[in-house]
Design a protein around this motif. Structure first.
Motif, PDB file in Angstrom:
ATOM      1  N   GLN A   2       0.832  -1.209   0.000  1.00  0.00           N
ATOM      2  CA  GLN A   2       0.000   0.000   0.000  1.00  0.00           C
ATOM      3  C   GLN A   2       0.868   1.261   0.000  1.00  0.00           C
ATOM      4  N   GLU A   3       1.960   1.223   0.747  1.00  0.00           N
ATOM      5  CA  GLU A   3       2.885   2.359   0.768  1.00  0.00           C
ATOM      6  C   GLU A   3       3.477   2.593  -0.605  1.00  0.00           C
TER       7      GLU A   3
ATOM      8  N   ASN B 190       0.892   4.188  -2.844  1.00  0.00           N
ATOM      9  CA  ASN B 190       0.681   5.604  -2.542  1.00  0.00           C
ATOM     10  C   ASN B 190       1.680   6.497  -3.269  1.00  0.00           C
ATOM     11  N   GLN B 191       2.864   5.939  -3.592  1.00  0.00           N
ATOM     12  CA  GLN B 191       3.862   6.734  -4.299  1.00  0.00           C
ATOM     13  C   GLN B 191       3.393   7.126  -5.692  1.00  0.00           C
TER      14      GLN B 191
ATOM     15  N   LYS C 140       0.196   7.669  -6.501  1.00  0.00           N
ATOM     16  CA  LYS C 140      -1.166   8.183  -6.393  1.00  0.00           C
ATOM     17  C   LYS C 140      -1.420   9.269  -7.438  1.00  0.00           C
TER      18      LYS C 140
END
Length: 785
Positions: A647-648, A651-652, A654
Motif C-alpha cells: 500500500q505504501e 501511494n507513491q 497516487k
C-alpha cells in the motif's frame, strides 16, 4: 432589430429541437469539461503564490553528480547569509517528524510535525490567528498548532498557554495558533516546534548533514533574472568550498513557486505535482472545446440550405452582409450562453466526483467577479469561434440563386466540414492511444518485479519504549509463530533518503564522486523480502565480524568495476569505516520507479528502526493482532499502528493513478462529443440523400449497399485522421513515458487498434440513421417526384 434577431434565434432553436439539443449538449459537455480541467489547472498553478514575499523566496537545493537533492545542511543558511548581502532572511525546516501528543484525555500520534527557526513567520505568510508573531517561536519549549489541532486537543477552550505532553518525556506550551494550512501549499503541517529545542544537535555536522529544508528570502530590490541567479548560485558554490572540501556540490536557488510543479528532487517533501500533467490537461481542455466547437460548425454549415431562403429574402429587403454576420454570430453566442448554463449545472453536479478522482477539494464560486467574467468570456469566445465560419458562409449566399432554388454548396464548404471531422477524430484517436498507454503503464507499475515480493509484508515503526526494549521486542517477535518471520531495518525500501559520497574501494579514481544510498538490515532481511543473493552470503549471527561487513547491490559492483563473484572478499571503506564485502544482492527498487536503481550499501542493523513481518497467506489478520499485542505490551503509552508495504508503494504513484483516471474520463467525453456531432451530421446527410436512396432501392440496392454508401465518406475521413494522429500520439506518449526510469514498450498494436476503435465507434454512430434511411419505403421518399 436586436429584438427581432433574438426572436428569430429562439424560434429557430424551438423549431429544430434535435439540432438544438445536439449543439447545446455538445457545447455544454465541452464547456463543463473545460471548466473542471481549468479549475484543476488553476489550483495546481496557485501553489505558494499566496505568500506575501513569494517572488523573493527560494529554496536551497544541491546536486552531487546526478543526485539532485532538496535538502541542505543546517549551517548553509547562516554561512551563505553572512557572505551574500542580497540574502535578506533565512529559515531552516526539519521534518516531517512523528511524535505522540497528549492533552488531558486526548492522546494522538501525529505525523505532520516540523522544527523551524524563529524567522519562519517572517518569511512565510501563514496567518497566526492567536499569539504574537514576533515571539511565537522564540521559546525553546513553545509550539505552534493549527486551528484544527487546537479544536482536536482543547475543544472550544483558548489554547494559548496550554500544555501538551510530547512523546511522554517533555512538555511544550502552545504559543500560537495558525490558520489551517491552505491546500495549495507545498508545506503541509499541523505543528511547528522551534529549532532552538534541538540546539545541541544542530551544533554538529553543520556542513555535511543534509537533512534540512533551507529557504532564503532575497532583497526586494534584487532583479531575479536568470543571469543574476546564475551568478548567485556560483557564489553559493564558492562559499561551500570554504567549509567542505571533500564533497563536490553544485548549489541552486529554486523559486518557491516552482517547488510544487517543477521539483523532481530526491529527499523532497511528499505531495508535489508535475508541470507535465498540467500542460497535458490544459491541452486536453482546449482539444475538448475545439471538438465541441467543430460540432457546431459542422452542423451549421451542413444545414445551410435550410437557412438559404431566409438569407436571400433578407438581402432582397436591404440587409447587408455585416448585419447577417451579426445575426448568425448572435445566434451562436445565444446557444453558447444556453450551453454555459447547462455546463455550470453539470459542473455543480459532477464536482464532488471530480474531486474524488483528482484528490482535491476544488470549488466554484459563481459570485466571484473574476470567475464570472471568465465564464462569460468563455461563452462569448466559444460562440464566436463556433459561429464564425457558419456566419461568414451563410451570409455569402447570392439572393438571385437562392430564391430560384439553384443553391449549390461550394466545394470549399464540403472540404472545410471534412477537415473539421478529421480534426475531431484525430483528437479522439490521440486520446484513445493515451488512455491505453497510461492504463498499461499503471498496470506495469503495479505488477513490476521490484526485486522482492512486496505482498504480505506489514511493517511497524519502533516508537517510545520500544527503543529501550529492542532485544525484548526481537525475542517476542521470534517467539510467536505468526510474527517469527521478521526483520528490523533502518527504513522501508520505498524511497530511501540517506546517501553519501564517503566511500572508497580498491582502484577508485580519487576524483570520481557518486552518491551511495545505504540501508541497515537485520540478518533475516533477504529471507523475509525473498531477495536473491548473486554471490556470497547474507548477514548471520554466527559471524561476529558482520557488524563491520557490507553487502552491495549489482549496481554498486558495476560502478566499482567488479563482478558479483569478484566483489566478495574485497575491502571497502564506507563513511570512514573499513569492512569486507561478504555478498552481492540482485538489484531491487528502493526508490520510486521514476528513478533508476542506484548503487546501494547494506550494513548490519545494530540499532532498530522499522519492524517488517511477512504474514503467512491467509493469516494476515491474525498476524496483525499478534503484532498489536506485542506492541501494546512493550509500548503501552503509544497507540499501535502498522502499514502494508504494497500500500505504501501504491501511494507513491497516487498522482499517476489520479492523472490516469482524469485522463480516461475526459478522453471518453471527447469521443462522446465527437460522436454526438457525427450523429447529427449523419442524420442530416441521410435526410439530404433521401431521394437518392429511394432511387437506388428501386434499382435494387440492398440495405448493406445503403449503409456502405452513407458510411464511406466518414470512413475515409477517419482513416485520414488516423494517419495524422498516429505519429502525434506516438510523440505524446513517448514524451510522457520518458519521465519513468522503467516503463512499458509501446506496441504498434495500440496504434493500430485505436483508429480501428474510432472507426467502429463512428460506424455505430452513423449506422442508426443510415439504417433508418435504408428501410424507408422508396415509394414514400419518391412520391413528390
Amino acid at each position: 432589430m436586436l429584438k427581432n434577431y433574438l426572436k428569430i434565434a429562439l424560434r429557430s432553436l424551438q423549431r429544430h429541437k434535435a439540432y438544438s439539443f445536439i449543439n447545446i449538449a455538445g457545447l455544454a459537455i465541452g464547456m463543463a469539461s473545460g471548466i473542471l480541467i481549468l479549475l484543476w489547472v488553476q489550483h495546481e498553478l496557485s501553489y505558494d503564490r499566496w505568500h506575501e514575499h513569494a517572488g523573493q523566496i527560494y529554496r536551497l537545493t544541491s546536486s552531487a553528480g546526478d543526485f539532485d537533492a532538496a535538502v541542505s545542511p543546517p549551517g548553509a543558511t547562516g554561512g551563505f547569509q553572512s557572505e551574500i548581502p542580497v540574502i535578506k532572511n533565512t529559515v531552516r525546516l526539519d521534518g516531517p517528524r512523528t511524535a505522540l501528543f497528549e492533552a488531558g484525555e486526548h492522546k494522538f500520534e501525529e505525523t505532520r510535525i516540523f522544527y523551524a527557526d524563529s524567522t519562519f513567520l517572517d518569511i512565510f505568510s501563514f496567518p497566526l490567528v492567536k499569539g504574537d508573531v514576533r515571539t511565537a517561536l522564540r521559546r525553546p519549549d513553545g509550539i505552534l498548532i493549527t486551528e484544527e489541532m487546537a479544536k482536536k486537543y482543547f475543544g472550544k477552550e483558548d489554547p494559548i498557554g496550554k500544555v501538551l505532553r510530547k512523546s511522554n518525556n517533555s512538555n511544550v506550551v502552545v504559543t500560537g495558533v495558525l490558520a489551517n494550512i491552505p491546500a495549495n501549499s507545498h508545506l503541509q503541517f499541523d505543528f511547528i516546534l522551534p529549532t532552538s529545542a534541538e540546539a545541541g544537535w544542530l551544533s554538529h555536522n553543520l556542513w555535511d548533514n543534509f537533512s534540512f529544508y533551507d529557504y532564503v528570502q532575497l532583497d526586494d530590490h534584487f532583479d531575479a533574472t536568470p543571469a543574476a541567479l546564475a551568478v548567485l548560485n556560483h557564489q553559493l558554490d564558492e562559499i561551500y568550498k570554504k567549509h567542505e572540501t571533500n564533497l563536490k556540490l553544485k548549489w541552486r536557488l529554486q523559486p518557491l513557486t516552482d517547488i510544487h510543479l517543477r521539483s523532481h528532487l530526491q529527499a523532497d517533501l511528499a505531495g508535489n505535482g508535475n508541470i507535465l500533467y498540467v500542460n497535458i490537461f490544459f491541452v486536453v481542455a482546449i482539444f475538448i472545446m475545439i471538438v465541441a466547437c467543430i460540432n457546431f460548425m459542422n452542423l451549421a454549415t451542413a444545414r445551410s440550405a435550410r437557412r438559404a431562403r431566409e438569407v436571400g429574402l433578407r438581402k432582397v429587403v436591404g440587409a447587408v452582409r455585416r448585419q447577417l454576420i451579426g445575426q448568425f454570430l448572435g445566434e451562436s453566442i445565444l446557444i453558447s450562453f444556453f450551453a454555459l448554463v447547462v455546463a455550470l449545472l453539470l459542473v455543480w453536479m459532477t464536482l464532488p466526483l471530480f474531486n474524488t478522482l483528482a484528490g482535491k477539494q476544488l470549488s466554484i464560486h459563481l459570485w466571484d467577479g473574476r470567475l464570472l467574467l471568465s465564464l462569460l468570456g468563455i461563452a462569448v469566445v466559444t460562440g464566436l469561434i463556433s459561429g464564425s465560419y457558419p456566419a461568414l458562409f451563410l451570409s455569402g449566399f447570392q439572393p438571385v440563386k437562392v430564391l430560384k432554388g439553384n443553391l449549390r454548396t461550394p466545394g470549399g464548404n464540403r472540404l472545410f466540414r471534412d477537415g473539421l471531422v478529421v480534426m475531431q477524430f484525430m483528437v479522439s484517436i490521440v486520446l484513445l492511444v493515451g488512455t491505453v498507454v497510461i492504463f498499461n503503464q499503471l498496470q506495469y507499475i503495479k505488477s513490476r518485479n521490484l526485486g522482492y515480493e512486496k505482498e504480505h509484508l506489514l511493517y511497524m515503526e519502533m516508537r517510545g519504549a520500544m527503543w529501550d526494549k529492542r532485544q525484548t521486542l526481537r525475542d517476542e517477535l521470534a517467539r510467536n509463530p505468526l510474527t517469527s518471520h521478521f526483520t528490523v531495518i533502518s527504513e522501508i525500501p520505498a524511497n530511501l533518503t540517506s546517501g553519501t559520497v564517503n566511500i572508497d574501494w580498491p582502484g577508485k579514481d580519487p576524483k570520481f564522486q557518486i552518491v551511495f544510498p545505504s540501508m541497515d538490515v537485520s540478518e533475516d532481511f533477504f529471507d523475509v523480502f525473498h531477495m536473491r543473493l548473486l554471490s556470497g552470503r547474507a548477514f548471520s549471527p554466527l559471524f561476529k565480524a558482520d557488524s563491520n561487513n557490507y553487502i552491495l547491490n549489482e549496481k554498486a559492483v558495476r560502478i566499482m568495476g567488479m563482478t558479483p563473484a569478484g566483489a566478495v572478499g574485497q575491502q571497502i571503506s564506507f563513511q570512514q569505516r573499513k569492512g569486507t564485502v561478504i555478498g552481492v544482492v540482485q538489484d531491487f527498487n528502493f526508490k520510486p520507479i521514476q528513478q533508476a536503481i542506484e548503487p546501494l550499501v547494506i550494513q548490519l542493523n545494530k540499532w532498530g528502526g522499522t519492524v517488517v513481518v511477512r504474514a503467512k497467506p491467509g493469516a494476515t489478520e491474525a498476524t496483525i493482532s499478534a503484532l498489536g499485542k506485542i506492541s501494546r505490551e512493550l509500548n503501552p503509552a503509544y497507540p499501535f499502528s502498522f502499514s502494508f508495504l504494497d500500500q505504501e508503494l501504491a501511494n507513491q504513484y497516487k498522482g499517476e493513478q489520479q492523472m490516469g483516471s482524469i485522463f480516461n474520463l475526459f478522453a471518453v467525453l471527447a469521443i462522446f462529443i465527437s460522436c454526438l456531432g457525427l450523429y447529427g451530421l449523419s442524420a442530416y446527410m441521410a435526410e439530404q440523400r433521401t431521394k437518392e436512396i429511394g432511387v437506388r432501392k428501386v434499382l435494387g440496392a440492398s440495405l448493406f449497399n445503403i449503409l456502405r454508401l452513407l458510411s464511406t465518406d466518414f470512413t475515409r475521413l477517419i482513416l485520414i485522421a488516423a494517419v495524422i494522429a498516429i505519429p502525434l500520439s506516438w510523440w505524446a506518449v513517448d514524451s510522457w513515458l520518458q519521465s519513468f526510469a522503467y516503463h512499458i514498450r509501446v506496441s504498434w498494436v495500440i496504434f493500430a487498434l485505436a483508429p480501428l476503435a474510432a472507426l467502429l465507434i463512428a460506424w455505430v454512430t452513423v449506422s442508426y440513421e443510415s439504417i433508418k434511411a435504408g428501410v424507408v419505403n422508396p415509394a414514400k421518399s419518391l412520391r413528390a417526384e
